[in-house]
Design an enzyme around this catalytic site. Structure first.
Site, PDB file in Angstrom:
ATOM      1  N   HIS A  37       0.819  -1.229   0.000  1.00 44.94           N
ATOM      2  CA  HIS A  37       0.000   0.000   0.000  1.00 44.94           C
ATOM      3  C   HIS A  37       0.847   1.271   0.000  1.00 44.94           C
ATOM      4  O   HIS A  37       0.326   2.352  -0.295  1.00 44.94           O
ATOM      5  CB  HIS A  37      -0.935   0.029   1.219  1.00 44.94           C
ATOM      6  N   ASP A  41      -2.594 -10.309  -2.762  1.00 44.32           N
ATOM      7  CA  ASP A  41      -3.180  -9.919  -1.475  1.00 44.32           C
ATOM      8  C   ASP A  41      -4.678  -9.616  -1.675  1.00 44.32           C
ATOM      9  O   ASP A  41      -5.104  -9.218  -2.764  1.00 44.32           O
ATOM     10  CB  ASP A  41      -2.458  -8.659  -0.958  1.00 44.32           C
ATOM     11  N   ASP A  61      -4.551 -12.831   3.164  1.00 44.48           N
ATOM     12  CA  ASP A  61      -5.800 -12.340   3.777  1.00 44.48           C
ATOM     13  C   ASP A  61      -7.015 -12.668   2.913  1.00 44.48           C
ATOM     14  O   ASP A  61      -8.131 -12.243   3.222  1.00 44.48           O
ATOM     15  CB  ASP A  61      -5.724 -10.842   4.128  1.00 44.48           C
ATOM     16  N   HIS A 118      -6.261  -7.133  -0.672  1.00 39.65           N
ATOM     17  CA  HIS A 118      -6.450  -5.703  -0.951  1.00 39.65           C
ATOM     18  C   HIS A 118      -5.683  -5.285  -2.200  1.00 39.65           C
ATOM     19  O   HIS A 118      -4.623  -5.842  -2.509  1.00 39.65           O
ATOM     20  CB  HIS A 118      -5.945  -4.864   0.231  1.00 39.65           C
TER      21      HIS A 118
HETATM   22  C1  SP5 Z   1      -1.224  -5.177   3.709  1.00 40.15           C
HETATM   23  C2  SP5 Z   1      -2.665  -5.197   4.095  1.00 40.15           C
HETATM   24  O1  SP5 Z   1      -3.301  -6.241   4.000  1.00 40.15           O
HETATM   25  N1  SP5 Z   1      -3.197  -4.063   4.576  1.00 40.15           N
HETATM   26  C3  SP5 Z   1      -4.559  -3.987   4.927  1.00 40.15           C
HETATM   27  C4  SP5 Z   1      -4.864  -2.717   5.615  1.00 40.15           C
HETATM   28  C5  SP5 Z   1      -6.309  -2.638   6.030  1.00 40.15           C
HETATM   29  N2  SP5 Z   1      -6.488  -1.640   7.012  1.00 40.15           N
HETATM   30  C6  SP5 Z   1      -7.837  -1.337   7.350  1.00 40.15           C
HETATM   31  C7  SP5 Z   1      -8.364  -2.350   8.298  1.00 40.15           C
HETATM   32  C8  SP5 Z   1      -9.690  -1.974   8.880  1.00 40.15           C
HETATM   33  C9  SP5 Z   1     -10.166  -3.035   9.818  1.00 40.15           C
HETATM   34  N3  SP5 Z   1      -9.600  -2.857  11.133  1.00 40.15           N
HETATM   35  C10 SP5 Z   1      -9.779  -4.006  11.959  1.00 40.15           C
HETATM   36  C11 SP5 Z   1      -8.996  -3.841  13.225  1.00 40.15           C
HETATM   37  C12 SP5 Z   1      -9.274  -4.971  14.183  1.00 40.15           C
HETATM   38  N4  SP5 Z   1      -8.299  -4.962  15.230  1.00 40.15           N
HETATM   39 ZN    ZN Z   2      -4.239  -7.098   2.451  1.00 38.87          ZN
END
Ligand code: SP5
Ligand code: ZN
Length: 339
Positions: A158, A194, A283, A196
């Site tokens: 990212h 990934d 993921d 994302h």
């Molecule tokens: C590298 C990668 O997979 N980055 C992903 C970043 C996503 N960030 C936003 C996540 C929002 C959800 N937060 C959940 C927190 C629970 N502890």
């Molecule tokens: Zn990711």
């Protein structure tokens, strides 16, 4: 399979904004520790990286951005109200002619795009050692190894040339692709699997035809990093035609993902790339707390086998994956599929 890793990642565990509160990030040291344990149990030997090559990183990131990553924590300590993680509360608006401010909080806003990401005492150490892993993996592949895996943590895909976000600071996949180019590969392909979209890698190479960027991911209409990652983004200028996005719906099965991989692999074959970087996020796993896809552990081996059929020199860098109990088995499954 050559595997590069280090315990230096443990120095980094940032905070993220979640549900309106700052919490310890889902992207924690347990991720790489579990992968390390699973790899050793599977018989892999993990080698330490060579020292970080900053000049290589400066070919994909700006010098002032890297300097901010390096100095932010000590500058943060000087603030009277410094809390447990350095981050801004304000980001640039959609305005042309933005000016980079002198102030630390302003610079933290200027150089980031998401509040899931902050800087702590060990961030610089972890991200430079992580980039060094990608660099060492490239050096081994350039010296003739067929494939090498860099157990990078935190992840990188990212991060843009000058902004951190999405748990990412130095774009390890971009560092690897640039280094493969600088070691003589005329063209390099990056395949990002990934969950994302790999927005940072896309943006770094968006105007270039020497690095093809391909990403399969959750449709940004419903998923982070939002705003970019759509199918109509093909690249600009010299890079026109050299970016391919494959956005996919919620709850995508591995069968559907694998069908979507066909045109991506065809594009890579047609590119004439001499080396491949795989941005390996797991993921996409069914149990992942951040994802919605429905992959099983064995699917990562199938994925890897299909990618290995490209028969290209390959550097694999670790990206996301937050189902910590299974992350090690999922990565090992992928690596077995490559071999
Ligand atoms: C590298 C990668 O997979 N980055 C992903 C970043 C996503 N960030 C936003 C996540 C929002 C959800 N937060 C959940 C927190 C629970 N502890
Ligand atoms: Zn990711």
């Amino acid at each position: 399979m050559i595997v590069i890793g280090s315990d230096a990642h443990r120095a980094h565990h940032a905070m993220e904004l979640h549900g309106g509160s700052m919490l310890l990030s889902s992207e924690g040291p347990d991720r790489a520790d579990v992968i390390t344990t699973a790899m050793r149990a599977a018989g892999y030997t993990i080698e330490e990286p060579q020292p970080f090559d900053r000049s290589n990183a400066e070919r994909v990131h700006t010098a002032e951005y890297l300097e901010l990553l390096e100095t932010a924590w000590s500058r943060w300590q000087e603030l009277p109200d410094a809390g447990p993680a350095a981050m801004s509360f304000s980001w640039p608006s959609r305005t042309p002619n933005l000016v980079r401010p002198d102030d630390l909080i302003g610079q933290l806003g200027f150089h980031s795009f998401a509040a899931d990401c902050s800087i702590v005492a060990g961030t610089w150490e972890a991200v430079t050692v992580g980039a060094a892993m990608a660099q060492t993996a490239v050096d081994r592949v350039s010296a003739g190894a067929g494939a090498a895996y860099a157990l990078c943590r935190p992840p990188g895909h990212h991060a843009t040339a000058d902004q951190f976000g999405g748990y990412c600071y130095i774009n390890n996949a971009a560092v690897a692709a640039q280094r493969l180019r600088d070691h003589g590969a005329e063209r390099v392909a990056v395949l990002d699997v990934d969950y994302h979209h790999g927005n940072g890698t896309q943006s770094i190479f968006y105007g270039r035809s020497d690095v093809l960027t391909v990403s399969l991911h959750a449709d940004p209409m419903f998923e982070f990093p939002w705003f970019v990652g759509h199918a109509h983004e093909h690249g600009d200028d010299d890079g026109a035609g050299w970016n391919l996005n494959v956005p996919l719906p919620r709850a995508t099965s591995f069968a559907d993902w694998s069908a979507a991989l066909d045109p991506a692999l065809e594009r890579i074959k047609r590119s004439g790339a001499e080396a491949l970087v795989v941005a390996l996020g797991v993921d996409t796993f069914a149990e992942d707390p951040l994802g919605t896809f429905e992959f099983a552990t064995a699917d990562y081996a199938s994925m890897a086998t299909r990618i290995a059929e490209l028969d290209m020199a390959t550097v694999i860098v670790q990206e996301g994956g937050y189902a910590v109990d299974d992350i090690g088995l999922n990565v090992v499954s992928f690596l077995h599929g490559v071999a």
